[in-house]
Design a protein around this motif. Sequence first.
Motif, PDB file in Angstrom:
ATOM      1  N   ILE A   1      37.679  21.028  -2.397  1.00 45.38           N
ATOM      2  CA  ILE A   1      37.186  21.813  -3.525  1.00 45.38           C
ATOM      3  C   ILE A   1      35.705  21.530  -3.738  1.00 45.38           C
ATOM      4  N   ALA A   2      35.305  20.267  -3.691  1.00 45.94           N
ATOM      5  CA  ALA A   2      33.902  19.907  -3.870  1.00 45.94           C
ATOM      6  C   ALA A   2      33.035  20.519  -2.774  1.00 45.94           C
ATOM      7  N   ALA A   3      33.523  20.577  -1.530  1.00 49.36           N
ATOM      8  CA  ALA A   3      32.758  21.165  -0.432  1.00 49.36           C
ATOM      9  C   ALA A   3      32.521  22.649  -0.660  1.00 49.36           C
TER      10      ALA A   3
ATOM     11  N   ARG B   1      24.626  26.115  -2.937  1.00 42.52           N
ATOM     12  CA  ARG B   1      23.577  26.320  -1.951  1.00 42.52           C
ATOM     13  C   ARG B   1      23.278  27.805  -1.749  1.00 42.52           C
ATOM     14  N   LEU B   2      24.318  28.656  -1.866  1.00 46.17           N
ATOM     15  CA  LEU B   2      24.154  30.091  -1.669  1.00 46.17           C
ATOM     16  C   LEU B   2      23.777  30.823  -2.950  1.00 46.17           C
ATOM     17  N   GLY B   3      23.728  30.121  -4.078  1.00 45.59           N
ATOM     18  CA  GLY B   3      23.438  30.764  -5.345  1.00 45.59           C
ATOM     19  C   GLY B   3      24.546  31.698  -5.781  1.00 45.59           C
ATOM     20  N   ALA B   4      25.793  31.342  -5.498  1.00 41.18           N
ATOM     21  CA  ALA B   4      26.940  32.192  -5.795  1.00 41.18           C
ATOM     22  C   ALA B   4      27.844  31.512  -6.819  1.00 41.18           C
ATOM     23  N   GLU B   5      28.716  32.299  -7.422  1.00 35.07           N
ATOM     24  CA  GLU B   5      29.751  31.717  -8.272  1.00 35.07           C
ATOM     25  C   GLU B   5      30.958  31.404  -7.413  1.00 35.07           C
ATOM     26  N   VAL B   6      31.903  30.642  -7.949  1.00 32.87           N
ATOM     27  CA  VAL B   6      33.076  30.257  -7.175  1.00 32.87           C
ATOM     28  C   VAL B   6      34.337  30.661  -7.923  1.00 32.87           C
ATOM     29  N   LEU B   7      35.267  31.201  -7.175  1.00 31.30           N
ATOM     30  CA  LEU B   7      36.583  31.566  -7.704  1.00 31.30           C
ATOM     31  C   LEU B   7      37.631  30.786  -6.937  1.00 31.30           C
ATOM     32  N   GLY B   8      38.429  30.007  -7.654  1.00 29.14           N
ATOM     33  CA  GLY B   8      39.524  29.279  -7.016  1.00 29.14           C
ATOM     34  C   GLY B   8      40.808  30.078  -7.129  1.00 29.14           C
TER      35      GLY B   8
ATOM     36  N   GLU C   1      36.900  22.787 -11.915  1.00 30.27           N
ATOM     37  CA  GLU C   1      36.045  22.802 -13.102  1.00 30.27           C
ATOM     38  C   GLU C   1      35.063  21.630 -13.088  1.00 30.27           C
ATOM     39  N   GLN C   2      35.553  20.446 -12.757  1.00 28.73           N
ATOM     40  CA  GLN C   2      34.704  19.255 -12.744  1.00 28.73           C
ATOM     41  C   GLN C   2      33.579  19.400 -11.719  1.00 28.73           C
ATOM     42  N   ALA C   3      33.917  19.843 -10.500  1.00 29.14           N
ATOM     43  CA  ALA C   3      32.906  19.982  -9.449  1.00 29.14           C
ATOM     44  C   ALA C   3      31.898  21.066  -9.799  1.00 29.14           C
ATOM     45  N   ALA C   4      32.359  22.187 -10.359  1.00 26.17           N
ATOM     46  CA  ALA C   4      31.457  23.289 -10.695  1.00 26.17           C
ATOM     47  C   ALA C   4      30.515  22.903 -11.828  1.00 26.17           C
ATOM     48  N   ARG C   5      31.021  22.231 -12.822  1.00 26.23           N
ATOM     49  CA  ARG C   5      30.158  21.814 -13.939  1.00 26.23           C
ATOM     50  C   ARG C   5      29.109  20.807 -13.463  1.00 26.23           C
ATOM     51  N   ARG C   6      29.476  19.950 -12.535  1.00 27.95           N
ATOM     52  CA  ARG C   6      28.544  18.936 -12.054  1.00 27.95           C
ATOM     53  C   ARG C   6      27.345  19.579 -11.342  1.00 27.95           C
ATOM     54  N   LEU C   7      27.583  20.700 -10.629  1.00 29.03           N
ATOM     55  CA  LEU C   7      26.512  21.357  -9.878  1.00 29.03           C
ATOM     56  C   LEU C   7      25.975  22.596 -10.589  1.00 29.03           C
ATOM     57  N   GLY C   8      26.463  22.884 -11.768  1.00 33.18           N
ATOM     58  CA  GLY C   8      25.971  24.027 -12.522  1.00 33.18           C
ATOM     59  C   GLY C   8      26.357  25.365 -11.921  1.00 33.18           C
ATOM     60  N   VAL C   9      27.539  25.445 -11.336  1.00 30.12           N
ATOM     61  CA  VAL C   9      28.023  26.667 -10.689  1.00 30.12           C
ATOM     62  C   VAL C   9      29.010  27.373 -11.612  1.00 30.12           C
TER      63      VAL C   9
ATOM     64  N   PHE D   1      23.721  29.685   6.021  1.00 32.28           N
ATOM     65  CA  PHE D   1      24.628  28.614   5.643  1.00 32.28           C
ATOM     66  C   PHE D   1      24.055  27.232   5.935  1.00 32.28           C
ATOM     67  N   MET D   2      22.928  27.167   6.629  1.00 36.22           N
ATOM     68  CA  MET D   2      22.337  25.871   6.941  1.00 36.22           C
ATOM     69  C   MET D   2      21.795  25.215   5.676  1.00 36.22           C
ATOM     70  N   GLU D   3      22.028  23.927   5.548  1.00 37.24           N
ATOM     71  CA  GLU D   3      21.490  23.191   4.412  1.00 37.24           C
ATOM     72  C   GLU D   3      19.971  23.136   4.488  1.00 37.24           C
ATOM     73  N   ASP D   4      19.421  23.039   5.702  1.00 32.87           N
ATOM     74  CA  ASP D   4      17.975  22.990   5.899  1.00 32.87           C
ATOM     75  C   ASP D   4      17.605  24.009   6.981  1.00 32.87           C
TER      76      ASP D   4
END
Length: 268
Positions: free
Chosen positions: A21-23, A30-37, A85-93, A181-184
């Motif tokens: 989930i965290a990944a 990184r993609l500037g997207a929202e996440v739906l579980g 919820e915890q992972a998304a709040r931590r990264l502001g997603v 998708f590359m981090e750098d």
Amino acid sequence: MNRIRRVILALDVAARDAQSIAAAVELAARLGAEVLGLFLEDPRLLRWASLPVARQVSPWGGGLDRERLEAQLRALAAQAQAELEQAARRLGVSWQAQVLRGELERALNEWAVQEDLWVIGTAGRVMGLAVPTPAALRLVLPQAARWVLLQPRGVPFRHPMVVLHPQASNPEALLEAARAFMEDPSQPLTVVILGENGLTSSVQAWQVRQGALIQPVHLREASLEQLLQVFARSGCDGLVVGAELPLLAEEGLERLLARLPTPLLMVR
């Protein structure tokens, strides 16, 4: 490459874990997207639990209690939502979550639109028992989805390797997806070119237009074993392929996933 607006994390609740989930949330950030579980309670798991093989491998030796299994699935779904919820709040997603009960094929295809990236978990355990990945895995993949990331447990996806082949209908789409998708993106992108055709000139033209760094690898003929050897030497942590890659035909996708310990992004 069109902007990905939403990362849809589709997990059978039996396959969920906090790292997976965290990944997915990290990728959305990184993609500037929202996440739906989408946390799926697959009724086939309940049917599998009633089979003789489940009784044979049960740690209690007497079979699985259906009500107990259903209760654990509900608890796993609630835990998955809390972890998202915890992972998304931590990264502001921005995030949403929903529990779906029903066949995986129908549930996934009802949600699929082309602007989404699908992240699908592939393995898990319930009540101490290994849960088999659906044998018809290719039927589970959302047919309307343009990008599908098959995600092992807790493995990040930061520096992919691209595989191009003569039958690739849109090689630039694979290159653009991998670079996005590359981090750098300033690092070289490893590109494996299969066969002998005009792909090399196409890759070079794309490289010039994008100002990208390319690390090409040429293979005249590639078996699954050869491709995996190149991947192991590349130092990459993910694979990007077209859905029409001949190596994926018949049961090739299942064989590749069985040997590949890292994420696989399929592009249509």
